[in-house]
Design a protein around this motif. Structure first.
Motif, PDB file in Angstrom:
ATOM      1  N   ASP A  29       2.655   9.874  -8.024  1.00  0.00           N
ATOM      2  CA  ASP A  29       3.322   8.666  -8.518  1.00  0.00           C
ATOM      3  C   ASP A  29       4.362   9.020  -9.578  1.00  0.00           C
ATOM      4  O   ASP A  29       5.465   8.480  -9.586  1.00  0.00           O
ATOM      5  CB  ASP A  29       2.294   7.696  -9.116  1.00  0.00           C
ATOM      6  CG  ASP A  29       1.434   7.064  -8.011  1.00  0.00           C
ATOM      7  OD1 ASP A  29       1.650   7.409  -6.827  1.00  0.00           O
ATOM      8  OD2 ASP A  29       0.557   6.244  -8.341  1.00  0.00           O
ATOM      9  N   ALA A  40       4.928   2.073  -4.442  1.00  0.00           N
ATOM     10  CA  ALA A  40       4.061   1.173  -3.660  1.00  0.00           C
ATOM     11  C   ALA A  40       4.468   1.154  -2.191  1.00  0.00           C
ATOM     12  O   ALA A  40       3.631   1.292  -1.292  1.00  0.00           O
ATOM     13  CB  ALA A  40       4.121  -0.244  -4.249  1.00  0.00           C
ATOM     14  N   ALA A  41       5.765   1.034  -1.944  1.00  0.00           N
ATOM     15  CA  ALA A  41       6.258   0.960  -0.554  1.00  0.00           C
ATOM     16  C   ALA A  41       5.928   2.245   0.206  1.00  0.00           C
ATOM     17  O   ALA A  41       5.551   2.206   1.385  1.00  0.00           O
ATOM     18  CB  ALA A  41       7.753   0.703  -0.541  1.00  0.00           C
ATOM     19  N   HIS A  43       3.451   4.329  -0.500  1.00  0.00           N
ATOM     20  CA  HIS A  43       1.992   4.332  -0.307  1.00  0.00           C
ATOM     21  C   HIS A  43       1.615   3.468   0.893  1.00  0.00           C
ATOM     22  O   HIS A  43       0.828   3.884   1.748  1.00  0.00           O
ATOM     23  CB  HIS A  43       1.271   3.796  -1.553  1.00  0.00           C
ATOM     24  CG  HIS A  43       1.074   4.841  -2.607  1.00  0.00           C
ATOM     25  ND1 HIS A  43       0.681   6.129  -2.323  1.00  0.00           N
ATOM     26  CD2 HIS A  43       1.208   4.786  -3.962  1.00  0.00           C
ATOM     27  CE1 HIS A  43       0.594   6.829  -3.439  1.00  0.00           C
ATOM     28  NE2 HIS A  43       0.923   6.029  -4.460  1.00  0.00           N
ATOM     29  N   THR A  44       2.195   2.265   0.970  1.00  0.00           N
ATOM     30  CA  THR A  44       1.882   1.335   2.063  1.00  0.00           C
ATOM     31  C   THR A  44       2.142   1.974   3.422  1.00  0.00           C
ATOM     32  O   THR A  44       1.409   1.753   4.379  1.00  0.00           O
ATOM     33  CB  THR A  44       2.763   0.061   1.951  1.00  0.00           C
ATOM     34  OG1 THR A  44       2.765  -0.352   0.593  1.00  0.00           O
ATOM     35  CG2 THR A  44       2.253  -1.048   2.844  1.00  0.00           C
ATOM     36  N   GLN A  45       3.211   2.776   3.482  1.00  0.00           N
ATOM     37  CA  GLN A  45       3.550   3.412   4.764  1.00  0.00           C
ATOM     38  C   GLN A  45       2.777   4.713   4.992  1.00  0.00           C
ATOM     39  O   GLN A  45       3.021   5.420   5.965  1.00  0.00           O
ATOM     40  CB  GLN A  45       5.062   3.673   4.834  1.00  0.00           C
ATOM     41  CG  GLN A  45       5.863   2.376   4.838  1.00  0.00           C
ATOM     42  CD  GLN A  45       7.342   2.602   5.116  1.00  0.00           C
ATOM     43  OE1 GLN A  45       7.725   3.450   5.909  1.00  0.00           O
ATOM     44  NE2 GLN A  45       8.190   1.820   4.446  1.00  0.00           N
ATOM     45  N   GLY A  46       1.855   5.012   4.057  1.00  0.00           N
ATOM     46  CA  GLY A  46       1.037   6.207   4.213  1.00  0.00           C
ATOM     47  C   GLY A  46       1.820   7.493   4.021  1.00  0.00           C
ATOM     48  O   GLY A  46       1.432   8.558   4.506  1.00  0.00           O
ATOM     49  N   THR A  48       3.052  10.800   2.479  1.00  0.00           N
ATOM     50  CA  THR A  48       2.456  11.807   1.594  1.00  0.00           C
ATOM     51  C   THR A  48       3.379  13.006   1.354  1.00  0.00           C
ATOM     52  O   THR A  48       3.015  13.941   0.652  1.00  0.00           O
ATOM     53  CB  THR A  48       1.152  12.372   2.222  1.00  0.00           C
ATOM     54  OG1 THR A  48       1.512  13.031   3.458  1.00  0.00           O
ATOM     55  CG2 THR A  48       0.138  11.268   2.484  1.00  0.00           C
ATOM     56  N   ALA A  55       9.851   7.581   6.208  1.00  0.00           N
ATOM     57  CA  ALA A  55       9.571   6.231   5.726  1.00  0.00           C
ATOM     58  C   ALA A  55      10.895   5.538   5.401  1.00  0.00           C
ATOM     59  O   ALA A  55      11.808   6.158   4.853  1.00  0.00           O
ATOM     60  CB  ALA A  55       8.685   6.293   4.482  1.00  0.00           C
ATOM     61  N   VAL A  57      12.444   2.667   3.171  1.00  0.00           N
ATOM     62  CA  VAL A  57      12.100   1.845   2.010  1.00  0.00           C
ATOM     63  C   VAL A  57      13.376   1.394   1.291  1.00  0.00           C
ATOM     64  O   VAL A  57      14.482   1.794   1.661  1.00  0.00           O
ATOM     65  CB  VAL A  57      11.203   2.620   1.008  1.00  0.00           C
ATOM     66  CG1 VAL A  57       9.843   2.956   1.610  1.00  0.00           C
ATOM     67  CG2 VAL A  57      11.907   3.885   0.531  1.00  0.00           C
TER      68      VAL A  57
END
Ligand code: BES
Ligand code: MN
Ligand code: ZN
Length: 490
Positions: A29, A40-41, A43-46, A48, A55, A57
Motif C-alpha cells: 500500500d 483500493a481499485a 486490490h479490488t481487481q486482485g 499483486t 489492471a 484503474v
C-alpha cells in the motif's frame, strides 16, 4: 495510418491513458501510494504485481491508468521489458493516445544495461501493435494512434530506443511475408519484395530466374520446382559496410507453399504451409533493419524460392537430383523438399567462402514434437560458432536449444542408388537427420549453424509480443549475430 511511437522525458498532459509497470515486491500500500496509484481499485481487481497481470484503474487526478505487473523487480530483464511494452500497447489499443511511463524501470539501470532495455522495450511496443489486415474488406480501425514513452533522455537512450523500433518493424515485415497466402506471395513476388528492400536500403541484389537457375545447376531447387507451374527464383542479397570485418552468410528456406508434392500432405497438414518461407522471411527481415544496426561485417543472404506442388511432371519418389556441388540425392519423399533447396543454397554460400554460415528453415515437423512451438532447435559443426549463435539468441530474447549432429546417424541417409537419400531410413531423430543432410553441403572448414524454426515460425495464439500467425522468429537473433560478429576458425 501508422502508429506513431516516440520517446519523451515525461508524460504529456494530453494522453488518454498512462501505462505503468508495478513489480510484485513494490506493490505494498505504501509503495503504491508513493507513486499515486489507487490502492483500493488495484486490490479490488486482485492486482499483486505478478508478471503478466493487467489492471485498468483511474488515479486521484482522474487519469486512466493501465497497470501492468512485471513480477519480482530483480527478475525484470530485457525480455520482461519487451513483454511489458507489448502488453502495454495491447491493453491501450482502445485509447487514442497513450503514454508508457518507464522512468521507474529504467532509472536504476547502468548505462549499457539501459540501452539493451530500451531497445527491447521499443521492440515490444512495435511487435505488440502488429495486425495483419491486408485481406480484410473492412479492417476494424485501431483506436491507438500515438504512443509516447516517458522516461527517456540522452542520445544513447533515444538511439537505442529508435533502433528497437526499427528491429520491431523489421520483424513485423517478416510476419507480413509469412502471413501472405502462397497463391499471392509466389516465388517471383517474394523475390520482388527482396528487390524492393534492396533498392530502398541500397543493398546489391541478384535474382536468378528459371533459365539462370538451370545454368547454375541448382538441381535441388529445380527438382522441387518441377511440380510447379510457377518459376523458381534464387535471390542473393548483400550488405557491404565500409572496410568489412569478415563475412556472415545467411541462408533461408523460401518454400512459398508446401503441399508436400507427390508425397502429398493431408488437408490439415497443409493449412499453414504458406509459412514455409519463414526462413527466407527472417533473413529478409534481418536485412530490413541492417542499416539501423550497422554491423561491421559483410552480410550475404542466399534465398532459394519455389513452391512444392504436384503438377503432371513433378519429381517422383525415386528420382535422383544432382545438387549444385555435384552430390546426387535420391528423393524418396517429395515432402522433404526444404533440404533439397537448401543444399543448393549452402553449396553456393560455401563457394563464396564466408567466415560463417547460419541457415534458418521451417524444416521438420519433428522439431515441434521435440521442443514445442516456442523453442527452435540449433545444430552446428562448430562449438565456438554454436556458442555465438546461442548467445545472440539469448540477448535477442529468442529461445533455441542445441541438438547434436552424431556422425553415426549419417548412415541413415545412405542411398542404394545415389550419394544420399533425402529421408532417413530410421524412424526417430528427424530434425537431426535433416541437419546431417544439410551438413553434407557445407565446407568442412566453415563454421555453420542450422536453426530449425518449423515450430517457432508460426503461432496459434497471441501472447504479448508474439502474434497469432507468422511470428517473424529469427530476425532479432540474426541482427544480434551480425552486430556482434567476429570471424574465427572452426
Ligand atoms: N515444411 C515442412 C516442415 C513443417 C512441418 C514446417 C510442420 C512447419 C510445420 C517440411 O518440408 C516437411 O514436410 N518435412 C517433413 C520431412 C519428412 C518427410 C522427412 C516432415 O517434417 O514431416
Ligand atoms: Mn515438406
Ligand atoms: Zn517444407
Amino acid at each position: 495510418m501508422a502508429l506513431k511511437i516516440s520517446p519523451a522525458r515525461s508524460v504529456p498532459a494530453t494522453v488518454d491513458a498512462v501505462v505503468v509497470a508495478v513489480a510484485s515486491d513494490k506493490c505494498s500500500d505504501r509503495a503504491l501510494k508513493a507513486r499515486g496509484l489507487p490502492i483500493a481499485a488495484l486490490h479490488t481487481q486482485g492486482f499483486t504485481g505478478a508478471a503478466d497481470q493487467t489492471a485498468f484503474v483511474v488515479d486521484a487526478r482522474g487519469r486512466s491508468l493501465i497497470v501492468i505487473g512485471v513480477g519480482a523487480s530483480k527478475s525484470v530483464d530485457d525480455n520482461r521489458l519487451r513483454r511489458f511494452g507489448a502488453q502495454g500497447v495491447r491493453a491501450g489499443s482502445r485509447s487514442k493516445r497513450i503514454a508508457v511511463d518507464v522512468s521507474d524501470l529504467i532509472d536504476q539501470r547502468a548505462a549499457t544495461d539501459r540501452t539493451t532495455a530500451l531497445r527491447a522495450l521499443a521492440e515490444g511496443l512495435v511487435l505488440g501493435a502488429y495486425r495483419f489486415t491486408e485481406y480484410r474488406s473492412d479492417p476494424k480501425p485501431v483506436a491507438l494512434t500515438t504512443v509516447t514513452v516517458a522516461g527517456i533522455s540522452g542520445k544513447a537512450s533515444t538511439d537505442a530506443f529508435a533502433e528497437g523500433l526499427k528491429i520491431g518493424e523489421a520483424q513485423n515485415f517478416a510476419r507480413d511475408l509469412v502471413n501472405r497466402p502462397g497463391g499471392d506471395l509466389t516465388p517471383d513476388a517474394l523475390a520482388q519484395e527482396a528487390v524492393k528492400l534492396a533498392r530502398r536500403e541500397r543493398f546489391t541484389i541478384e535474382v536468378l530466374n528459371l533459365a539462370q537457375i538451370r545454368r547454375q545447376k541448382l538441381g535441388g531447387l529445380l527438382g522441387v520446382n518441377r511440380g510447379s507451374t510457377l518459376e523458381p527464383r534464387f535471390v542473393k542479397i548483400t550488405y557491404t559496410p565500409r572496410s568489412p570485418k569478415g563475412t556472415l552468410a545467411l541462408v533461408g528456406k523460401g518454400i512459398t507453399f508446401d503441399s508436400g508434392g507427390l508425397s502429398i500432405k493431408s488437408g490439415e497438414g497443409m493449412m499453414t504451409m504458406k509459412m514455409d518461407m519463414g526462413g527466407a522471411a527472417a533473413v529478409l527481415g534481418c536485412f530490413a533493419a541492417l542499416r539501423a544496426v550497422a554491423p561491421k561485417c559483410k552480410v550475404v543472404g542466399y534465398l532459394p524460392m519455389t513452391d512444392n506442388m504436384s503438377d503432371g511432371d513433378a519429381t517422383r519418389p525415386g528420382d535422383v537430383l544432382t545438387i549444385r556441388n555435384g552430390t546426387t540425392v535420391e528423393v524418396l519423399n517429395t515432402d522433404a523438399e526444404g533440404r533439397l533447396v537448401l543444399a543448393d543454397a549452402l553449396s553456393l554460400a560455401t563457394e563464396d567462402a564466408p567466415d560463417a554460415i547460419v541457415d534458418l528453415a521451417t524444416l521438420t515437423g519433428a522439431v515441434e514434437i521435440a521442443l514445442g512451438g516456442r523453442i527452435a532447435a540449433v545444430m552446428s559443426n562448430s562449438d565456438a560458432w554454436l556458442d555465438d549463435v546461442e548467445a545472440a539468441a539469448e540477448s535477442a530474447g529468442e529461445r533455441m536449444w542445441p541438438l547434436p549432429l552424431p556422425t553415426d546417424y549419417r548412415a541413415f541417409l545412405d542411398s542404394d542408388v545415389a550419394d544420399l537419400r533425402n529421408i532417413s531410413r530410421s524412424r526417430g531423430g528427424g530434425t537431426i537427420t535433416a541437419g546431417l543432410f544439410l551438413q553434407e553441403f557445407v565446407g568442412d572448414d566453415i563454421p555453420w549453424a542450422h536453426i530449425d524454426i518449423a515450430g517457432t515460425a508460426w503461432s496459434e495464439a497471441d501472447d504479448a509480443e508474439t502474434t497469432k500467425g507468422g511470428t517473424g522468429y529469427g530476425v532479432r537473433t540474426l541482427l544480434e549475430l551480425a552486430r556482434t560478429f567476429t570471424p574465427r576458425r572452426r
